[in-house]
Design a protein around this motif. Structure first.
Motif, PDB file in Angstrom:
ATOM      1  N   GLU A  93       0.596  -0.935  -0.276  1.00 17.11           N
ATOM      2  CA  GLU A  93      -0.019  -0.358   0.225  1.00 17.11           C
ATOM      3  C   GLU A  93       1.058   1.198  -0.202  1.00 17.11           C
ATOM      4  O   GLU A  93       0.550   2.183  -0.731  1.00 17.11           O
ATOM      5  N   LYS A  94       1.953   0.953   0.064  1.00 22.13           N
ATOM      6  CA  LYS A  94       2.589   1.936   0.580  1.00 22.13           C
ATOM      7  C   LYS A  94       3.447   2.792  -0.598  1.00 22.13           C
ATOM      8  O   LYS A  94       3.512   3.786  -0.995  1.00 22.13           O
ATOM      9  N   ILE A  95       3.728   1.215  -1.731  1.00 22.30           N
ATOM     10  CA  ILE A  95       4.256   1.788  -2.476  1.00 22.30           C
ATOM     11  C   ILE A  95       3.271   2.650  -3.427  1.00 22.30           C
ATOM     12  O   ILE A  95       3.600   2.851  -4.392  1.00 22.30           O
ATOM     13  N   GLN A  96       2.473   1.500  -3.179  1.00 24.98           N
ATOM     14  CA  GLN A  96       1.040   2.276  -4.780  1.00 24.98           C
ATOM     15  C   GLN A  96       1.521   3.573  -4.182  1.00 24.98           C
ATOM     16  O   GLN A  96       0.675   4.460  -5.152  1.00 24.98           O
ATOM     17  N   GLY A 119       5.601   4.125  -5.987  1.00 28.52           N
ATOM     18  CA  GLY A 119       5.988   3.151  -6.722  1.00 28.52           C
ATOM     19  C   GLY A 119       7.444   3.060  -6.073  1.00 28.52           C
ATOM     20  O   GLY A 119       7.551   3.885  -4.759  1.00 28.52           O
ATOM     21  N   ALA A 120       8.256   2.409  -6.560  1.00 28.88           N
ATOM     22  CA  ALA A 120       8.887   1.648  -4.756  1.00 28.88           C
ATOM     23  C   ALA A 120      10.397   2.533  -4.713  1.00 28.88           C
ATOM     24  O   ALA A 120      10.394   3.109  -3.300  1.00 28.88           O
ATOM     25  N   TYR A 146      10.450  -5.585  -3.468  1.00 32.00           N
ATOM     26  CA  TYR A 146       9.696  -4.094  -4.606  1.00 32.00           C
ATOM     27  C   TYR A 146       9.623  -4.711  -5.454  1.00 32.00           C
ATOM     28  O   TYR A 146       8.865  -3.230  -5.697  1.00 32.00           O
ATOM     29  N   HIS A 147       9.828  -5.594  -6.292  1.00 32.02           N
ATOM     30  CA  HIS A 147       9.520  -5.438  -7.075  1.00 32.02           C
ATOM     31  C   HIS A 147       8.199  -7.177  -8.056  1.00 32.02           C
ATOM     32  O   HIS A 147       8.681  -8.052  -7.850  1.00 32.02           O
ATOM     33  N   ARG A 198      14.540   1.575 -11.637  1.00 30.07           N
ATOM     34  CA  ARG A 198      14.254   0.506 -11.770  1.00 30.07           C
ATOM     35  C   ARG A 198      14.810   0.327 -10.602  1.00 30.07           C
ATOM     36  O   ARG A 198      15.937   0.481 -10.239  1.00 30.07           O
ATOM     37  N   ILE A 199      13.835  -0.033  -9.474  1.00 27.36           N
ATOM     38  CA  ILE A 199      14.279  -0.789  -8.097  1.00 27.36           C
ATOM     39  C   ILE A 199      15.121  -1.882  -8.125  1.00 27.36           C
ATOM     40  O   ILE A 199      15.941  -1.966  -7.637  1.00 27.36           O
TER      41      ILE A 199
END
Length: 458
Positions: A11-14, A18-19, A264-265, A295-296
């Motif tokens: 949820e935090k990434i969204q 993005g990461a 994270y990907h 790109r993470i």
């Protein structure tokens, strides 16, 4: 939904978009702060030198998490998710456990203690522990996992206290503390000792090129055991190691303590990210440094690059096995020590402390890391050839050292490269406006100091 309301890493990434945007964002943590321990007991330079010149007492009771595994099928379970060999792995032995993502990147590592036939504990940073707990909860094997949080999460009485005694006089010190003799114990073996009338266990290993011990026992016994070690240590040049000195230990040993976990990907790991809490280090940590990529994956390492190829059991299936085998067969990068040029470091700090508006980012001592995970671009002839992770000043080497993941063709000791210091267009609150600066770095072996711990007599 706000970032504050996010219940999971996913949820935090969204919410952040993005990461990379999340980890480089203004709300993330700064450098890691060791809980429960003073910054210095004497001064950090002498405390660092103590594990090369005398003996050192290092506190581990507060900052490392523990995952307790119980059941009759722990080893079969771990064999499905860890890359390393488990045959043989008898009781009263320890080993490094390494876990990888399905596409062969490094998720994390920790130390696995085989305490009893049906009880193992994993000790270390939370990344590998969280990965194991997640898989244990869904496993058909007879295994249960219970997490004993470190004191960064909340202060509480732990299952055990844990200290290390290291340095050229560590063997004599521990022998005397244990009553004058030690049981025969080989590298990464676990012995039972009595110190100050208290039963403890001692993992035999060494971080300083000589035999050392990691001693642990019942939480309520810690003061008696520490007191006895300190009393006897007066005869063995013992220094207690504070948080500042402790942060430099990884540079000399060659171990990478905080590579960015490869979680994270990709859709394949989405369910895991939904399981990882929004208040975890994975969700709150920060990514800093001069390497710039959307790109993470460009910030990850794999277990082969990190130096774990010799631990891998290729004769069985485990998460990430096929992808890791392909990486092993086509390795383009490797781990080295990077020695930072003293004059360039001094010039950067002269600019940071006394410069004008175009000053450089300060290189704090002993540990310049100003983010949870560092990634500084490394160049050769203007071309990007890798990146630098985790740096600190070594009072034994008398240089700043860092771990480099660089092109194999440039890994010969003595090769001079250029590191880009700073963080362009930073959004993080603890980074002041600055100009990027070039620092010359020289490739050196890893570990930086030659080890003899595996061939020592005891």
């Amino acid at each position: 939904m706000s970032d504050h309301d996010a219940q999971s890493l996913e949820e935090k990434i969204q919410f952040a978009g993005g990461a990379v945007q999340l980890l480089r964002g203004p709300g993330q943590l700064g450098p890691y702060v060791f809980p429960g321990i003073a910054a210095e007991f004497t001064n950090w330079r002498d405390e660092v030198r103590s594990w090369k010149e005398g003996s050192a007492l290092l506190e581990q009771s507060y900052h490392m998490s523990e995952l307790h595994l119980r059941g009759n099928e722990i080893i079969p379970f771990l064999s499905t998710i860890a890359v390393n060999k488990f045959d043989p792995f008898p009781v009263r032995k320890a080993k490094q456990i390494v876990v990888a993502s399905p596409d062969g990147y490094l998720v994390g590592d920790a130390i696995l203690f085989h305490e009893e036939a049906d009880f193992l504990r994993i000790v270390g940073a939370p990344f590998a522990l969280d990965w194991v707990q997640y898989h244990a909860e869904a496993s058909p094997f007879d295994v249960t996992a219970t997490l004993d949080h470190n004191s960064s999460v909340y202060e509480h009485d732990r299952d055990v206290f844990r200290v290390q005694v290291q340095g050229p006089e560590a063997l004599e010190l521990v022998t005397e503390a244990a009553g004058g003799s030690l049981p025969e114990v080989k590298f990464f073996g676990i012995a039972e000792l009595t110190i100050a009338g208290k039963r403890v266990r001692a993992l035999r290993h060494g971080m300083a090129g000589t035999p050392g011990f990691e001693i642990y026992g019942a939480w309520e016994d810690q003061h008696a055991v520490r007191g006895e070690l300190e009393r006897i240590g007066q005869k063995h040049s013992l220094r207690k190691v504070g948080a500042l000195a402790y942060s430099t230990t990884a540079q000399e040993s060659g171990w990478m303590p905080l590579p960015l976990p490869a979680i994270y990907h990709g859709e394949q790991l989405k369910s895991y990210r939904e399981w990882v809490p929004g208040l975890s280090l994975e969700a709150l940590g920060s990514l800093g440094g001069s390497l710039v990529s959307e790109r993470i994956e460009d910030y990850y390492v794999d277990p082969i690059e990190a130096g774990y190829k010799g631990l891998v059991d290729w004769d069985r299936e485990f998460v990430g096995r096929d992808a890791l085998a392909e990486r092993a067969a086509n390795q383009t990068r490797t781990k080295v020590t990077l020695v930072w040029n003293d004059d360039d470091v001094a010039a950067v700090n002269n600019s940071a402390l006394f410069g004008t508006d175009s000053s450089a980012q300060l290189i704090a001592l002993p540990s310049p890391m100003y983010a949870t995970w560092a990634a500084d671009a490394v160049r050769h002839g203007g071309d990007s050839v890798g990146f630098s992770q985790y740096m600190s000043y070594s009072a034994n080497a008398k240089h700043i050292l860092s771990h480099g993941i660089i092109d194999i063709s440039l890994a010969e000791p003595g090769t001079e490269l250029t590191l880009l210091w700073g963080e362009p267009d930073s959004h993080r609150d603890n980074v002041s406006p600055h100009e990027l600066r070039e620092i010359r770095v020289t490739v050196a072996p890893t570990p930086y100091f030659a080890k003899v711990i595996k061939t020592a007599n005891r």
